[in-house]
Design a protein around this motif. Structure first.
Motif, PDB file in Angstrom:
ATOM      1  N   SER A  92     -40.052 -25.309 -82.792  1.00 48.01           N
ATOM      2  CA  SER A  92     -40.070 -25.545 -84.238  1.00 48.01           C
ATOM      3  C   SER A  92     -41.496 -25.615 -84.767  1.00 48.01           C
ATOM      4  N   GLY A 120     -35.094 -24.887 -90.645  1.00 48.89           N
ATOM      5  CA  GLY A 120     -34.647 -24.090 -89.506  1.00 48.89           C
ATOM      6  C   GLY A 120     -33.826 -24.891 -88.516  1.00 48.89           C
ATOM      7  N   MET A 158     -24.066 -27.394 -79.018  1.00 51.40           N
ATOM      8  CA  MET A 158     -24.554 -26.315 -79.869  1.00 51.40           C
ATOM      9  C   MET A 158     -25.566 -25.414 -79.164  1.00 51.40           C
ATOM     10  N   TRP A 203     -32.025 -24.246 -81.650  1.00 53.97           N
ATOM     11  CA  TRP A 203     -31.622 -25.062 -80.511  1.00 53.97           C
ATOM     12  C   TRP A 203     -31.341 -24.161 -79.305  1.00 53.97           C
ATOM     13  N   GLN A 204     -30.622 -23.068 -79.581  1.00 56.93           N
ATOM     14  CA  GLN A 204     -30.255 -22.149 -78.501  1.00 56.93           C
ATOM     15  C   GLN A 204     -31.480 -21.414 -77.952  1.00 56.93           C
ATOM     16  N   ILE A 247     -31.633 -27.023 -89.168  1.00 59.71           N
ATOM     17  CA  ILE A 247     -30.260 -27.225 -89.641  1.00 59.71           C
ATOM     18  C   ILE A 247     -29.305 -26.303 -88.892  1.00 59.71           C
ATOM     19  N   PHE A 248     -29.791 -25.132 -88.542  1.00 62.37           N
ATOM     20  CA  PHE A 248     -28.955 -24.136 -87.872  1.00 62.37           C
ATOM     21  C   PHE A 248     -29.176 -24.200 -86.361  1.00 62.37           C
ATOM     22  N   PRO A 249     -28.163 -23.911 -85.578  1.00 56.57           N
ATOM     23  CA  PRO A 249     -28.266 -24.052 -84.118  1.00 56.57           C
ATOM     24  C   PRO A 249     -29.067 -22.943 -83.430  1.00 56.57           C
ATOM     25  N   THR A 250     -29.502 -21.948 -84.187  1.00 56.67           N
ATOM     26  CA  THR A 250     -30.219 -20.829 -83.559  1.00 56.67           C
ATOM     27  C   THR A 250     -31.467 -21.311 -82.822  1.00 56.67           C
TER      28      THR A 250
END
Length: 379
Positions: free
Chosen positions: A339, A226, A320, A233-234, A228-231
């Motif tokens: 996470s 999970g 990002m 992070w946002q 790996i994708f910036p979702t």
């Protein structure tokens, strides 16, 4: 010099671990606090009966029989049986006529169990030693500062110190009961809270996670994918602390409930089990699993924090996640937090795939495993 033999009879697992650590120190403690004029010999005999019986008198009879067969003068049982009398939690029992004492380890709560049990054993043995007619001739050789043969002071004084928050009351039975003296924890609510913690401690929740290596690996792999994708992070930047806390509670609760349901850890009504004890064991199971899953959660959190700090540069994180400035420690902590919660949910699915017998063995203490087997047998 007179030789006095004392048998220590622990139930398997936690009581045995404690007894083995105390075995070599007890003779010296008996000489120091009880009687310096005799030689004390302490023997260890692990007996499953102490960890399987649901009846106090049954354990005392067994201990008395074992005492006679082994040639001991006295015997003290360490049981993980939660004992109640008239709604009160019982910390210890003394049967002077049989020369047997019994300590209920769950009544002592959790840490530091070894030090507190050592003092309790010394005091309980003092009660037995001075109450028995055979020991009255030995009181002249008591060590300085020894426990005096006073029915109101022997075991009561130091046992009371082991329950600083929950006072202990000493009661005597003048009836036909095999138990002559009991030490109960008051008030009732304090005793129940303490015994629940003690039962969960006997289940050793810290021993569950090493057996869940595959679950931890699955959860970490899910969270790492999970990241790996910036979702994520946002979202970690957008979520409020309240939302993150709520997600944590949902994740931990979901994993606990899933483990209980998937592995049949909830004890159901049966004609052999009493509702009060059944609820007690079920609550102890929940506390055990909650503690274990929280340890699991902290472990995952630490792994994710190390991973994101190493692999995500602050400037890239800022870009990002649409931060106003380069990412700091708080931003990395929030990302690790999110996470961990999401991967815990994935870990719950993995925990459900574990072998049911394995999960039960690492979740239940000896008594609960025996109890589960009996319920299944008569269900």
């Amino acid at each position: 010099m007179q030789n006095v033999k004392v048998g220590l009879i622990p139930a398997p697992e936690l009581p045995t671990e404690v007894a083995e650590k105390l075995l070599n120190t007890l003779p010296e403690q008996f000489n120091k606090f009880i009687d310096s004029s005799v030689s004390f010999e302490v023997a260890l005999n692990i007996d499953p009966m102490t960890g399987a019986a649901e009846n106090v008198e049954e354990i005392l009879y067994k201990a008395s029989d074992l005492k006679e067969r082994k040639g001991w003068d006295y015997a003290i049982c360490l049981t993980d049986l939660p004992i109640f009398t008239e709604g009160y939690v019982v910390a210890a029992d003394v049967s002077v006529k049989h020369g047997v004492g019994q300590i209920s380890i769950p009544a002592f709560g959790s840490m530091p169990i070894k030090r507190r049990l050592k003092k309790a054993i010394v005091q309980l043995f003092g009660e037995l030693y001075f109450q028995s007619s055979s020991s009255e001739e030995s009181t002249s050789g008591m060590a300085q500062g020894a426990i005096r043969p006073n029915r109101n002071q022997t075991a009561f004084r130091l046992l009371k110190k082991q329950f600083p928050i929950s006072p202990v009351r000493r009661i005597e039975d003048d009836g036909d009961s095999e138990i002559d003296i009991r030490f109960i924890v008051v008030p009732r609510i304090n005793g129940r809270s303490r015994i629940l913690i003690g039962m969960a401690h006997a289940n050793r929740p810290w021993g569950i996670m090493p057996s869940f290596k595959k679950v931890i690996a699955l959860a970490f792999a899910t969270g790492a994918f999970g990241l790996i994708f910036p979702t994520l992070w946002q979202l970690s930047n957008l979520f409020t602390n309240l939302r993150l806390i709520t997600l944590t509670v949902i994740a931990i609760t979901g994993m606990v409930v899933w483990i209980v349901l998937a592995h049949n850890l909830w004890e159901k009504p049966a004609y052999r089990n009493k509702r009060k004890l059944r609820n007690l064991y079920n609550n102890a199971t929940l506390i055990t699993l909650i503690a274990a899953v929280m340890m699991y959660y902290v472990m995952l959190f630490a792994l994710f924090f190390i991973a994101v700090v190493i692999f995500i540069p602050p400037a890239f994180f800022k870009e990002m996640a649409f931060l106003n400035e380069p990412a700091g420690v708080i931003d990395y902590l929030r990302l690790s937090w999110l996470s961990t919660s999401i991967s815990t949910i994935a870990g719950a699915i993995g925990a459900g795939l574990e072998n049911e017998e394995l999960v039960r063995n690492i979740t239940y203490g000896y008594r609960q495993k025996r109890r589960y087997q009996e319920v299944q047998q008569y269900d």
